[in-house]
Design a protein around this motif. Structure first.
Motif, short mmCIF file in Angstrom:
data_model
loop_
_atom_site.label_atom_id
_atom_site.label_comp_id
_atom_site.label_asym_id
_atom_site.label_seq_id
_atom_site.Cartn_x
_atom_site.Cartn_y
_atom_site.Cartn_z
N ILE A 265 0.88 -1.17 0.00
CA ILE A 265 0.00 0.00 0.00
C ILE A 265 0.91 1.22 0.00
N HIS A 266 0.80 2.05 -1.01
CA HIS A 266 1.71 3.19 -1.15
C HIS A 266 1.43 4.27 -0.11
N ARG A 267 0.19 4.62 0.10
CA ARG A 267 -0.28 5.57 1.12
C ARG A 267 -0.01 7.05 0.80
N ASP A 268 0.71 7.34 -0.27
CA ASP A 268 0.97 8.75 -0.57
C ASP A 268 0.93 8.98 -2.08
N ILE A 269 -0.06 8.40 -2.74
CA ILE A 269 -0.24 8.63 -4.17
C ILE A 269 -0.74 10.05 -4.38
N LYS A 270 0.01 10.83 -5.12
CA LYS A 270 -0.37 12.22 -5.44
C LYS A 270 0.42 12.66 -6.66
N ALA A 271 0.02 13.79 -7.24
CA ALA A 271 0.61 14.23 -8.50
C ALA A 271 2.11 14.49 -8.39
N GLU A 315 -11.96 6.81 5.45
CA GLU A 315 -11.73 5.82 6.52
C GLU A 315 -10.31 5.90 7.06
N TYR A 316 -9.39 6.45 6.26
CA TYR A 316 -8.01 6.60 6.72
C TYR A 316 -7.88 7.83 7.62
N PHE A 317 -8.36 8.99 7.15
CA PHE A 317 -8.14 10.18 7.98
C PHE A 317 -9.04 10.21 9.21
N MET A 318 -10.12 9.41 9.22
CA MET A 318 -10.99 9.40 10.39
C MET A 318 -10.65 8.28 11.37
N HIS A 319 -10.19 7.13 10.85
CA HIS A 319 -9.98 5.97 11.71
C HIS A 319 -8.59 5.35 11.59
N GLY A 320 -7.77 5.80 10.65
CA GLY A 320 -6.44 5.21 10.48
C GLY A 320 -6.47 3.87 9.78
N ILE A 321 -7.59 3.53 9.13
CA ILE A 321 -7.71 2.23 8.45
C ILE A 321 -7.13 2.34 7.04
N ILE A 322 -6.23 1.43 6.70
CA ILE A 322 -5.65 1.42 5.36
C ILE A 322 -5.73 0.03 4.75
N ASN A 323 -5.92 0.00 3.45
CA ASN A 323 -5.76 -1.20 2.63
C ASN A 323 -5.57 -0.71 1.19
N GLU A 324 -5.73 -1.60 0.21
CA GLU A 324 -5.53 -1.18 -1.18
C GLU A 324 -6.48 -0.06 -1.59
N LYS A 325 -7.68 -0.03 -0.96
CA LYS A 325 -8.66 0.98 -1.35
C LYS A 325 -8.23 2.39 -0.93
N THR A 326 -7.25 2.49 -0.02
CA THR A 326 -6.68 3.79 0.32
C THR A 326 -6.02 4.41 -0.91
N ASP A 327 -5.25 3.59 -1.63
CA ASP A 327 -4.60 4.06 -2.86
C ASP A 327 -5.61 4.28 -3.98
N VAL A 328 -6.67 3.47 -4.00
CA VAL A 328 -7.69 3.62 -5.05
C VAL A 328 -8.35 4.99 -4.94
N PHE A 329 -8.64 5.42 -3.72
CA PHE A 329 -9.24 6.75 -3.52
C PHE A 329 -8.31 7.83 -4.06
N ALA A 330 -7.02 7.75 -3.70
CA ALA A 330 -6.05 8.75 -4.16
C ALA A 330 -5.93 8.73 -5.68
N TYR A 331 -6.02 7.54 -6.27
CA TYR A 331 -5.98 7.44 -7.73
C TYR A 331 -7.17 8.17 -8.35
N GLY A 332 -8.34 8.05 -7.73
CA GLY A 332 -9.51 8.76 -8.22
C GLY A 332 -9.31 10.27 -8.21
N VAL A 333 -8.64 10.77 -7.17
CA VAL A 333 -8.34 12.20 -7.11
C VAL A 333 -7.38 12.58 -8.23
N LEU A 334 -6.39 11.73 -8.50
CA LEU A 334 -5.46 11.99 -9.60
C LEU A 334 -6.20 12.06 -10.94
N LEU A 335 -7.17 11.17 -11.14
CA LEU A 335 -7.97 11.21 -12.37
C LEU A 335 -8.70 12.55 -12.50
N LEU A 336 -9.24 13.02 -11.39
CA LEU A 336 -9.92 14.32 -11.43
C LEU A 336 -8.94 15.45 -11.77
N GLU A 337 -7.73 15.36 -11.26
CA GLU A 337 -6.71 16.36 -11.60
C GLU A 337 -6.40 16.34 -13.09
#
Length: 458
Positions: A265-271, A315-337
């Motif tokens: 899990i990368h945890r810091d996917i961003k542009a 779920e990460y910033f509210m509860h600290g829960i991470i899995n592959e879907k943490t990166d999926v969310f960040a990827y969605g933000v990248l698509l919007l960018e």
């Protein structure tokens, strides 16, 4: 009944504010957080002259409440730091012996130097890596001149350099604070993860250096990061290049999540962590926050919560829960960018997700597309990209697609679109308020906005 704040007015045994900790140590009613709150209060009182006691008394309830909150927060942090959801993979004998020496205080050395016994362990991870001399890196970067600084973050600085053989490199100098053991442990953890990564859409590490600091030496990316190209003054990226970049990032994440020997899990996917090669192929970089996902585990709970606001899943910033879907969310933000040309958080502190959600739900493609693209894009590819982005930023992790599904869909498998929107058959064992039926889009946006305000006030 004595009020909470009145309790703190009681003098400790012995009077005059002396003693303090010794007396409280015998009091079973005080936890560690409350003890520290008492210390905060007494320190606060000592700062004020006796003649202003009346003013201090008037403001006492609010100030004592603040002291209690600070103490409880520290207590909570200590408890969370001790709570290990999943044990880490045991380190090799050399690493354990070295870290043991550091803990015992026997390693009286500069914090930037790693003991020689560690090098054989590192070399086993990737024999092709070079161990660079500090003087060599100084010569390559003109002694880390500010003119060669090409990137800077909270944990590192990146410099452009040219080796003696003419090869251009990017030298990442770690600047993260903390004690010596934590810095070296983080450095070795990042190296250990990178050693297992071998994919065209992941940054290529050439070597490292532990002299004069902790350094990683990577292949130089001539076009810099996606952030600098997309939001800089170099001219707008054409749509075809943007779509290919989106596909390349998806393939890189799919590899990290399912193609590696151990899932990452990368945890810091961003542009700014997406580098672009000569032919604009994206490469995922900066594995400083990356985590292994243990086999047969649906998630981890981590602390502290680190990352970049605007890309963090709820779920990460509210509860600290991470899995592959943490990166999926960040990827969605990248698509919007890539589609909109806007930053994850703009200069007015507006979140891209909050801004885009209503437009996505109303299928307002024209309102979303970067004006600089005009009509120079494939409408079908744009619709596909927006559909994937909408699913990836869903507030419920269970309803986000896997990166495997994303890749198939972006490559033209239209049948996977229906499958991507279906929830997984199993839910995480820990209750996640983001997945409850009454957790609506409005609730999610409100939580996201509250977190934004907290993050930007730091």
């Amino acid at each position: 009944m004595t009020k909470l704040w009145e309790f703190f007015l009681l003098e400790p045994a012995g009077g005059g504010g002396g003693g303090g900790a010794a007396e409280r140590a015998e009091d079973p009613l005080l936890g560690s957080g409350e003890e520290e709150a008492v210390d905060d209060y007494r320190a606060l009182c000592k700062e004020r002259p006796r003649k202003r006691a009346g003013e201090a008394q008037a403001n006492l309830p609010m100030r004592i409440a603040a002291a209690v909150v600070r103490g409880l927060i520290r207590s909570r942090k200590k408890l969370m730091a001790r709570a290990v959801t999943f044990p880490q993979r045991s380190k090799s004998t050399g690493l354990k012996r070295y870290l043991g020496r550091m803990r015992s205080g026997k390693n009286q050395m500069d914090c930037s130097v790693i003991a020689p016994e560690i090098f054989p362990e590192i070399e086993k991870w990737r024999p092709s890596w070079r161990s660079f001399d500090y003087d060599e890196l100084c010569a390559a970067t003109d002694r880390f001149s500010s003119d060669n600084l090409i990137g800077k973050g909270g944990h590192a600085e990146v410099y452009k350099g040219q080796l003696a053989d003419g090869q251009f490199v990017a030298v990442k100098r770690l600047t993260k604070g903390g004690n010596k053991e934590d810095r070296i442990s983080d450095f070795l953890s990042e190296l250990g993860i990178i050693a297992h990564v071998n994919h065209p859409n992941a940054a290529q590490l050439l070597g490292f250096s532990v002299e004069g600091g902790l350094h990683l030496v990577l292949q130089f990316s001539p076009h810099g990061s996606l952030a600098s190209l997309l939001h800089g003054a170099k001219g707008a990226l054409k749509w075809k290049a943007r779509f290919n970049i989106a596909l390349g990032i998806a393939e890189g994440l799919f590899y990290l999540h399912e193609g590696c020997h151990r899932h990452i899990i990368h945890r810091d996917i961003k542009a700014s962590n997406i580098l672009l090669t000569e032919d604009y192929q994206p490469q995922i970089s900066d594995f400083g926050l990356a985590k292994w996902l243990p086999d047969k585990c649906t998630h981890q709970v981590v602390f502290p919560i680190e990352g970049t606001f605007g890309y963090m899943a709820p779920e990460y910033f509210m509860h600290g829960i991470i899995n592959e879907k943490t990166d999926v969310f960040a990827y969605g933000v990248l698509l919007l960018e890539l589609v909109t040309g806007r930053k994850a958080v703009d200069s007015s502190r507006q979140s891209l997700v909050i801004w885009a959600k209503p437009l996505l739900e109303s299928n307002n493609m024209k309102g979303l597309v970067d004006p600089s693209l005009d009509v120079g894009y494939d409408p079908e590819e744009m619709a596909l990209t927006l559909a994937v982005a909408s699913m990836c930023i869903h507030h419920s992790a269970n309803l986000r697609p896997s990166m495997k599904s994303v890749v198939r869909f972006m490559k033209g498998d239209r049948e996977s679109l229906e499958l991507m929107g279906k929830p997984r058959p199993t839910k995480p064992p820990m209750f996640d308020s983001c997945d409850s039926e009454d957790y609506t889009r409005t609730s999610y946006l409100n939580d996201l906005d509250k977190h934004k305000q907290l993050a930007l006030e730091q």
